[in-house]
Design a protein around this motif. Structure first.
Motif, PDB file in Angstrom:
ATOM      1  N   GLY A 303       0.095 -41.548 -34.535  1.00  0.00           N
ATOM      2  CA  GLY A 303      -0.155 -42.986 -34.669  1.00  0.00           C
ATOM      3  C   GLY A 303       0.281 -43.749 -33.426  1.00  0.00           C
ATOM      4  N   ILE A 306      -2.324 -43.158 -30.659  1.00  0.00           N
ATOM      5  CA  ILE A 306      -3.558 -43.911 -30.903  1.00  0.00           C
ATOM      6  C   ILE A 306      -3.352 -45.389 -30.575  1.00  0.00           C
ATOM      7  CG2 ILE A 306      -5.092 -44.762 -32.736  1.00  0.00           C
ATOM      8  CD1 ILE A 306      -4.926 -41.969 -33.979  1.00  0.00           C
ATOM      9  N   SER A 327      -9.378 -39.739 -30.830  1.00  0.00           N
ATOM     10  CA  SER A 327      -9.465 -38.986 -32.087  1.00  0.00           C
ATOM     11  C   SER A 327      -8.533 -37.794 -31.954  1.00  0.00           C
ATOM     12  CB  SER A 327     -10.906 -38.523 -32.334  1.00  0.00           C
ATOM     13  OG  SER A 327     -11.772 -39.634 -32.423  1.00  0.00           O
ATOM     14  N   ALA A 354     -11.665 -36.070 -37.290  1.00  0.00           N
ATOM     15  CA  ALA A 354     -11.199 -37.411 -36.915  1.00  0.00           C
ATOM     16  C   ALA A 354     -12.254 -38.145 -36.104  1.00  0.00           C
ATOM     17  CB  ALA A 354      -9.892 -37.299 -36.121  1.00  0.00           C
ATOM     18  N   ASN A 359     -11.254 -43.122 -33.604  1.00  0.00           N
ATOM     19  CA  ASN A 359      -9.938 -43.726 -33.333  1.00  0.00           C
ATOM     20  C   ASN A 359      -8.959 -43.501 -34.488  1.00  0.00           C
ATOM     21  OD1 ASN A 359      -8.400 -45.074 -31.364  1.00  0.00           O
ATOM     22  ND2 ASN A 359      -8.517 -46.996 -32.496  1.00  0.00           N
ATOM     23  N   SER A 360      -8.821 -42.253 -34.880  1.00  0.00           N
ATOM     24  CA  SER A 360      -7.939 -41.918 -35.999  1.00  0.00           C
ATOM     25  C   SER A 360      -7.446 -40.486 -35.829  1.00  0.00           C
ATOM     26  CB  SER A 360      -8.697 -42.055 -37.331  1.00  0.00           C
ATOM     27  OG  SER A 360      -9.790 -41.152 -37.356  1.00  0.00           O
ATOM     28  N   ARG A 362      -6.537 -36.680 -38.041  1.00  0.00           N
ATOM     29  CA  ARG A 362      -6.719 -35.904 -39.265  1.00  0.00           C
ATOM     30  C   ARG A 362      -5.906 -34.620 -39.148  1.00  0.00           C
ATOM     31  NH1 ARG A 362      -8.578 -39.982 -40.493  1.00  0.00           N
ATOM     32  NH2 ARG A 362     -10.558 -40.492 -41.535  1.00  0.00           N
TER      33      ARG A 362
END
Length: 375
Positions: A303, A306, A327, A354, A359-360, A362
């Motif tokens: 996090g 990102i 990602s 992701a 923009n995340s 997984r």
């Protein structure tokens, strides 16, 4: 260099021998021509006169040319030593310096007069300096040689106490009952620096300064082995930039390269010193998180990365404001897999999941056994 052969000493010895022979001859002559009696005083006086006359001829005909020849040979040997590119140092059995050529003077920063007669350990860092006399004593006692005749790379000490790498080749010379040791020394600073540059080029990305693929896999295997022995967790983050191709296509490769350098810097500032960030190629980065307590901690790091990469980048001398994202796929050892290479593949699979959201991040989901539908 000390003189090993003295023409003067030989001359005196030769005169003594001539004198003894002439004394014997004078005694014999006096005995023959003086009615069978020998007169020691007269024989010695006559022998002294003859020896004095003989000495002039012996010196002029034999000894003086020999002395000049030896002096010339010594001067030539010294000239060769001083012209050598390598440092050449000779020491006696007690470790005292007997010769110190010009290259050695340049190398160590001492004049010959400052070094001659001093113990050679002055040119060594600790602990070798303290142990050196013991090394020589043990060799003279046992004959066990550790470095004689074999080139070795060591660290030497300059006059200003700075160390530098050398290649040392040490040989022993025996003259009569004495031993001398000759050290041929080569300063290999430039060679070492060249090796370091080559190693850095092979292991570190020239653009971003972070480890390359080869060094990444080496560190990952080490981290997995340490985690396995220590029964600790490890997480691998696989990062792919969003919108990077658009930046390259519209603003050019120079701006794209600047963006990659900035991305690497931001990632480094969001991880621990014990973590490793690497560039696998293009816009793909990885982060090794050793000793990670759990998935939640890996999620916190992802996090932060990102958020950092979502902030605008000002590139091209602040002319261009660029916004990208990232990602991130996350795989955890040993929960997801027990193998380093499989861990990379798992994180890559999670990254593509992701990427679909953008923009995340997984986590890798272990596939359910065939025939079983995951809940």
């Amino acid at each position: 260099m000390p003189e090993r052969f003295s023409p003067v000493r030989l001359f005196v010895t030769l005169l003594a021998l001539i004198f003894c022979i002439e004394v014997a001859m004078m005694l014999a002559l006096h005995y023959l021509f003086a009615n069978g009696t020998s007169v020691w005083a007269e024989a010695i006086a006559d022998a002294t006169v003859l020896t004095a006359v003989t000495s002039v001829f012996v010196w002029r005909l034999f000894m003086r040319p020999l002395r000049f020849a030896l002096m010339s040979e010594t001067a030539q040997a010294k000239a060769v030593m001083d012209a050598a590119a390598e440092g050449i140092i000779t020491v006696d059995e007690r470790g005292r310096i007997e010769s110190f050529n010009h290259a050695a003077q340049r190398m160590f920063g001492y004049e010959a007069a400052e070094a001659l007669g001093k113990n050679v350990k002055m040119l060594m860092p600790e602990p070798h300096a303290s142990n050196h006399d013991g090394y020589i004593a043990r060799y003279l006692r046992t004959g066990e040689a550790r470095i004689l005749g074999r080139p070795r790379e060591l660290t030497a000490l300059r006059r200003d106490a700075s160390g530098f790498p050398i290649e040392l080749n040490l040989t022993e010379i025996r003259l009569g009952g004495t031993r001398r040791f000759t050290a041929i020394i080569r300063d290999i600073t430039e060679r070492k620096q060249a090796q370091e540059r080559i190693e850095r080029l092979a292991n570190y990305d020239s653009l971003t300064g972070v480890p390359t693929r080869a060094l990444f896999f080496d560190r990952l295997h080490q981290a997995v082995n340490l985690a396995r022995r220590g029964r600790s967790g490890l997480a691998l983050l696989y990062i792919d930039l969003d919108k990077f191709k658009a930046v390259n296509d519209t603003l050019g490769h120079d701006v794209g390269d600047e963006l990659l350098k900035s991305v690497a810097g931001r990632i480094r500032r969001r991880i621990r010193e014990s973590d490793t960030v690497a560039r696998l190629g293009g816009d793909e980065f990885t982060v090794i998180l050793p000793k990670i307590p759990g998935r939640e901690d890996a999620a916190v790091v992802a996090g932060k990365i990102i958020d950092a990469l979502s902030a605008p980048f000002f590139l091209g001398g602040q002319k261009h404001e660029v916004r990208v994202g990232a990602s991130i796929g996350i795989a955890v050892f040993p929960a997801d897999t027990g193998d380093a290479d499989a861990l990379v593949k798992a994180a890559d699979v999670a990254m593509y999941k992701a990427k679909q959201a953008g923009n995340s991040f997984r986590f890798y989901a272990v596939p359910a056994p065939s025939g079983i539908t995951p809940p």
